[in-house]
Design an enzyme around this catalytic site. Structure first.
Site, mmCIF file in Angstrom:
data_model
loop_
_atom_site.group_PDB
_atom_site.id
_atom_site.type_symbol
_atom_site.label_atom_id
_atom_site.label_comp_id
_atom_site.label_asym_id
_atom_site.label_seq_id
_atom_site.Cartn_x
_atom_site.Cartn_y
_atom_site.Cartn_z
ATOM 1 N N ALA A 58 0.725 -1.235 0.191
ATOM 2 C CA ALA A 58 -0.037 -0.499 0.204
ATOM 3 C C ALA A 58 0.955 0.835 -0.387
ATOM 4 O O ALA A 58 0.777 2.034 -0.480
ATOM 5 C CB ALA A 58 -1.125 0.573 0.809
ATOM 6 N N GLY A 59 1.908 1.361 0.869
ATOM 7 C CA GLY A 59 2.658 2.861 0.936
ATOM 8 C C GLY A 59 4.121 2.889 -0.427
ATOM 9 O O GLY A 59 3.364 4.188 -0.812
ATOM 10 N N ARG A 344 -11.077 -18.529 5.867
ATOM 11 C CA ARG A 344 -10.401 -19.142 7.030
ATOM 12 C C ARG A 344 -11.472 -18.862 8.159
ATOM 13 O O ARG A 344 -11.021 -19.883 9.320
ATOM 14 C CB ARG A 344 -9.324 -17.325 7.033
ATOM 15 C CG ARG A 344 -8.511 -18.244 5.647
ATOM 16 C CD ARG A 344 -7.455 -15.949 5.373
ATOM 17 N NE ARG A 344 -6.334 -16.995 4.560
ATOM 18 C CZ ARG A 344 -5.998 -15.534 3.558
ATOM 19 N NH1 ARG A 344 -6.033 -15.066 4.825
ATOM 20 N NH2 ARG A 344 -4.951 -15.436 3.125
#
Length: 656
Positions: A58-59, A344
């Site tokens: 993301a960064g 999950r």
């Protein structure tokens, strides 16, 4: 008034609402928002600055994209290189609705699967946008040279993941996160070389600077020299990942922490759904009390591996000596439509249940066998050894190095472990928090996954936010520029820096008898026991009491070694664990107030006759957005964002 309110654990405030999400047909909302958002012309972009904390998917993608757009970007990470961000550890794949397998996949089906997988606790608008831009991510990454797996004819290959019945997951063996991060890293470094991005490695954010109600910078510590630095900008982006390490044992990198988003929370950013944490079903089991880290085995292994335990409790025979008739392929038995590919949360609880019945496998740890088999014998027989090796070889090699067992010959042993956090800072449709100018992307925000994240969607969200969403929304905020110049001598800036210095000195002045790690481990045991895979009213109340008592002991009996002006890992850990204490209490309060089961949040008091999660949509169909109470121990304030479903019918999930 509820019992929790009477007990003083929290109080309720005004509702919160996302005012940025457009109305109208869901298929056109993202296009409408992009058109309505104000623009910043190229000449003015050069006058505006953005700080990005975090260099994972993301960064890094946000830094590369904003830098290429012409903004002046400062990028921070605590690792020695952006390539060491925890995104590199992701294994299995990244989802995209391209329908390459012609198995009836579509944007709408990805949207539906994600909303259902999150147990109807995510926003429709955000999830549809994620599904919509997913196809663009693959094209972007292929153009960067990401070596996705390909079929014999050269087309990109796909595989299945939990919670879906189509093949939409693109992958690069078991190294998908690494390959995607290298692509984003190369794009980021290109902008570093071009001068649009300034990189600060080995720097940890310790405080958010808020001036006149707007996020204007960060206070960081140079982790090598110990120097406290102030960095100011026109907007701040947090892309700092999740907070799973509050449990001590998790699949996260040892340095992963909550400090960046927690410091922002204390400055006024609401925290959304903190109790929504994910337990991953396929991890290498705990081998003893000495461990400080757990290892993930990719969910992709559930494509071809079959999960089973002995039918009889206490069966300690070698797995190859247990005949088929005496094996319980319990996921295939209970959930025939999805089998080993259930989501999950469901797979994790099922594994816990069979182990609680005394049918677990592997060595005893504290008197209990916590493991189930993940068996590839059928896959090797059907596909051939080399085909299995080509798909999963590096994962098998990693397992063998850690356990000393050959998974080609003996079934893997797996057990659930803390992995991902769906909660995070509350953001609107633009990814902006409740602090103007503070944007939050990737796992650090709460926005897309509801109460449970489907496999292969973390990489999808990180890159979607960084490459496609944030660059098209942050401009609407920055269009208000130029902003008033703020200097380090501004009272709010000076106060933030002074608070960091004071906090550092307080830690170093604590000369107790216990290490930071010992407190972190004890906190993790409390969280796993009472706020882990199964939660109860009584247990959560006990957890709050224990956390508060342990936190008080921490502030009087912890010993922080070393000095401030040097590389000091003990000091780094102390700050992170102090924030984990405060977050842990909020997580338990959030889990206590939500008297329903949904996704990864399983309240024992709220389950169906056959043990499945039982939601209460009439009471809890909302995002819990928490406001900091003003001081440690003060009751936090609950703000509810009602969830309205127009395109998906809310109903109890079934994967049978």
């Amino acid at each position: 008034m509820t019992e929790q309110l009477v007990a003083g654990l929290y109080r309720e405030g005004a509702p919160v609402r996302d005012t940025k999400a457009p109305a109208g047909p869901i298929e056109s909302r993202w296009s409408k928002r992009r058109f309505d958002a104000r623009l910043v012309n190229p000449a003015n972009r050069r006058k505006l600055s953005v700080i990005i904390v975090g260099t994972g998917l993301a960064g890094a993608s946000a830094g590369a994209t904003l830098g290429e757009a012409g903004y002046r970007v400062k990028s921070f990470c605590y690792q020695d290189s952006p390539r060491r961000a925890h995104s590199i550890a992701a294994q299995g794949g990244i989802n995209a609705a391209k329908n390459y397998r012609n198995d009836n996949d579509s944007t709408y089906r990805l949207f539906y699967d994600t909303v259902k997988g999150g147990d109807f606790r995510a926003r429709e608008s955000n999830v549809y946008r994620l599904a919509e831009v997913s196809a663009n991510i693959i094209d972007q990454c292929v153009a960067q040279g990401v070596p996705f797996a390909r079929e014999y004819g050269g087309l990109l290959d796909n595989r299945s993941f939990g919670g879906v019945q189509v093949s939409r997951t693109f992958y690069a063996r078991g190294q998908t996160g690494q390959q995607l991060l290298i692509g984003a890293y190369q794009a980021l470094e290109r902008q570093v070389a071009a001068g649009t991005v300034e990189m600060f490695t080995r720097h940890e954010m310790l405080e958010l600077v808020v001036v006149d109600g707007r996020a204007r910078g960060v206070i960081v510590r140079d982790m090598v020299t110990g120097e406290i630095e102030t960095h100011l900008a026109d907007a701040v982006v947090l892309a700092t990942g999740g907070y799973g390490n509050v449990f001590f044992l998790s699949t996260n990198a040892m340095g992963s922490n909550t400090t960046a988003i927690w410091r922002a929370h204390r400055k006024g950013a609401l925290f959304g759904n903190p109790c929504f944490t994910q337990i991953h079903p396929t991890c290498i089991p705990v081998s003893g009390a000495h461990q400080s880290k757990l290892t993930l085995m990719s969910e992709s292994l559930r494509n071809d591996g079959r999960i089973w335990v002995p039918k009889a409790g206490g069966d300690t025979r070698h797995p190859r000596e247990i005949p088929e008739a005496e094996r319980d392929y319990y996921l295939e038995r209970i959930y025939p439509a999805f089998g080993n590919l259930v989501p999950r949360d469901i797979a994790s609880r099922a594994a816990k249940n069979v182990c609680d019945e005394g049918r677990g496998v592997g060595p005893e740890v504290e008197g209990v066998r916590r493991g189930v088999y993940l068996d590839f014998a059928d896959a090797i027989k059907r596909l051939g050894l080399e085909a299995v090796r080509s798909k999963y070889g590096n994962l098998f090699d990693m397992y063998q190095r850690i356990t000393g067992e050959n998974p080609y010959e003996v079934p893997m042993r797996i057990y659930p472990a803390v992995h991902y956090t769906m909660g995070g800072l509350w953001v609107d449709y633009d990814l902006q928090s409740t602090i103007p100018g503070l944007f939050v992307t990737g796992e650090a925000n709460f926005s897309d996954h509801g109460a449970n994240r489907l496999g292969a969607s973390a990489l999808m969200q990180g890159l979607a936010d960084g490459y496609f969403v944030l660059p098209n929304t942050i401009n609407d905020y920055l269009a208000d520029g130029p902003f008033a110049t703020v200097g380090e001598d501004h009272p709010a800036v000076a106060e933030a820096a002074a608070n960091v210095q004071s906090r550092v000195q307080t830690f170093l002045g604590l000369q107790g008898s216990r290490s930071v790690d010992s407190f972190h481990k004890e906190l993790g045991q409390i969280m796993w026991e009472y706020c882990g895979m199964e939660r109860t009213e009584e247990g959560l109340r006990t957890a709050v009491e224990k956390i508060r008592a342990l936190r008080d002991q921490f502030w009087t009996d912890v010993r922080v070694l070393g000095e401030a002006e040097e590389l000091n890992q003990s000091l780094e850990k102390a700050g992170r664990v102090a924030d984990f204490f405060e977050l842990a209490e909020l997580m338990c309060i959030d889990a206590l107030h939500r008297r329903e089961s949904c996704g990864g949040h399983f309240r024992a008091e709220s389950q169906t006759e056959d043990g499945e999660a039982l939601r209460h949509d009439d009471e809890f169909a909302y995002v819990a957005a928490w406001e900091w109470g003003g001081m440690v121990g003060a009751p936090p304030v609950l703000h509810k964002e009602n969830l309205v479903y127009e395109h998906v019918e809310m109903k109890q999930r079934s994967y049978k």
